[in-house]
Write an enzyme that holds these catalytic residues in place. Structure first.
Site, mmCIF file in Angstrom:
data_model
loop_
_atom_site.group_PDB
_atom_site.id
_atom_site.type_symbol
_atom_site.label_atom_id
_atom_site.label_comp_id
_atom_site.label_asym_id
_atom_site.label_seq_id
_atom_site.Cartn_x
_atom_site.Cartn_y
_atom_site.Cartn_z
ATOM 1 N N GLU A 167 -3.690 -6.359 -1.357
ATOM 2 C CA GLU A 167 -3.251 -6.400 -2.753
ATOM 3 C C GLU A 167 -3.027 -7.857 -3.157
ATOM 4 O OE1 GLU A 167 -2.469 -6.266 -6.338
ATOM 5 O OE2 GLU A 167 -2.870 -4.300 -5.453
ATOM 6 N N ASP A 205 -6.475 -11.341 -1.255
ATOM 7 C CA ASP A 205 -7.663 -10.941 -1.995
ATOM 8 C C ASP A 205 -8.533 -10.103 -1.064
ATOM 9 O OD1 ASP A 205 -10.031 -10.746 -3.407
ATOM 10 O OD2 ASP A 205 -10.112 -12.874 -3.945
ATOM 11 N N ASP A 242 -10.798 -0.146 -5.181
ATOM 12 C CA ASP A 242 -10.273 0.322 -6.466
ATOM 13 C C ASP A 242 -9.665 -0.907 -7.143
ATOM 14 O OD1 ASP A 242 -9.190 1.556 -8.637
ATOM 15 O OD2 ASP A 242 -7.785 2.814 -7.537
#
Length: 223
Positions: A92, A124, A142
Site C-alpha cells: 500500500e 509501491d 486493485d
C-alpha cells in the site's frame, strides 16, 4: 438523509489530488477529488478478484502479492480460501490508508491485518514487483480505477507494456496476474496478450446482488 462526514485526508505520493475518507452512518467511502475510488457498500468485485485468482492456483503454499489495501475487501476474501502455509503481502503506497485500516476502518478490516500469513508493506506495488526474488503465485492489482490511472501518473506504468513484462517475470510458472477495473479496456487486453500471458476477461457485479454496476477482472496466466 444522513450527511457525509470527512474523517481524514491524505496526499498520494506523486499524485495530483487529495484522498478523502468519508463516512455516512455505517457507510464509508474513499474519494479522489470528485471520483469515488471505493465504497463499503460495493465489495462484490473486490471479493471476486480474490476468489477468481485463488481458484486458478495449484501451489500448495501459494505466495500472493496484493497491490492496494483500500477498504480491505480483497485481503479479507483471500484469507478463508488460503491454506495455513500461504503467505500474503499487501503493498500500500499511502501511509494514511494503512492507518485508517487500524483506525476508523477497523470495523471493515476485522482481524485480517493480524493474520500471521499477512504482511503489509508501505510501498509501491510496482517496486515490489520489480524487486521480486521468488516467483509470486498470484499478483492481484486493485490500484486506481484499473488500467486508467487516476490518483498518480506513476500508476500508469503498472499497466504499460513494460509494467506487464515485469509482472510476468515476477510470477512463478503457472502464476496468475489478476487485475481489477471499473470498466472494460480492449487495449489493456491486447497488452496482456502481447506480454505473453494467457488472458481471461470476466465481468462481475460491483456489489453483492444481481443488480447494479459491473466491473471487469482480467486473469492472465504465465505459461
Amino acid at each position: 438523509m444522513i450527511p457525509w462526514e470527512t474523517l481524514d485526508t491524505a496526499t498520494v505520493p506523486g499524485g495530483r489530488e487529495t484522498l478523502r475518507l468519508k463516512r455516512r452512518g455505517t457507510e464509508f467511502s474513499i474519494m479522489l477529488g470528485a471520483n469515488e475510488l471505493m465504497n463499503s457498500r460495493l465489495s462484490g468485485s473486490e471479493e471476486a478478484l480474490a476468489r477468481l485468482a485463488i481458484e486458478r492456483l495449484a501451489a500448495p503454499a501459494p505466495r500472493l502479492l496484493i497491490g492496494g489495501l483500500g477498504l480491505g475487501f480483497t485481503l479479507r476474501a483471500c484469507l478463508p480460501l488460503l491454506p495455513p502455509q500461504a503467505r500474503v503481502t499487501v503493498a500500500e503506497l499511502v501511509p494514511a490508508v494503512i492507518a485508517w485500516a487500524r483506525g476508523p476502518l477497523a470495523v471493515l478490516h476485522g482481524d485480517s491485518l493480524d493474520d500471521p500469513r499477512v504482511t503489509v508493506l508501505e510501498a509501491d506495488v510496482a517496486a515490489a514487483i520489480r524487486q521480486a526474488r521468488e516467483g509470486w503465485d498470484a499478483i492481484l492489482l486493485d490500484v486506481d480505477n484499473g488500467p486508467e490511472g487516476l490518483s498518480r501518473a506513476g500508476n500508469d506504468a503498472l499497466y504499460s507494456a513494460g509494467g506487464l513484462a515485469a509482472a510476468r517475470s515476477a510470477l512463478a510458472p503457472g502464476g496468475v496476474l489478476a487485475v481489477w477495473s471499473a470498466r472494460p479496456d480492449r487495449g489493456f487486453t491486447r497488452r496482456l496478450r502481447a506480454a505473453g500471458l494467457a488472458v481471461e476477461e470476466v465481468t462481475v457485479r460491483a456489489g453483492t446482488t444481481r443488480r447494479g454496476a459491473r466491473h471487469v477482472i482480467w486473469l492472465a496466466r504465465k505459461a
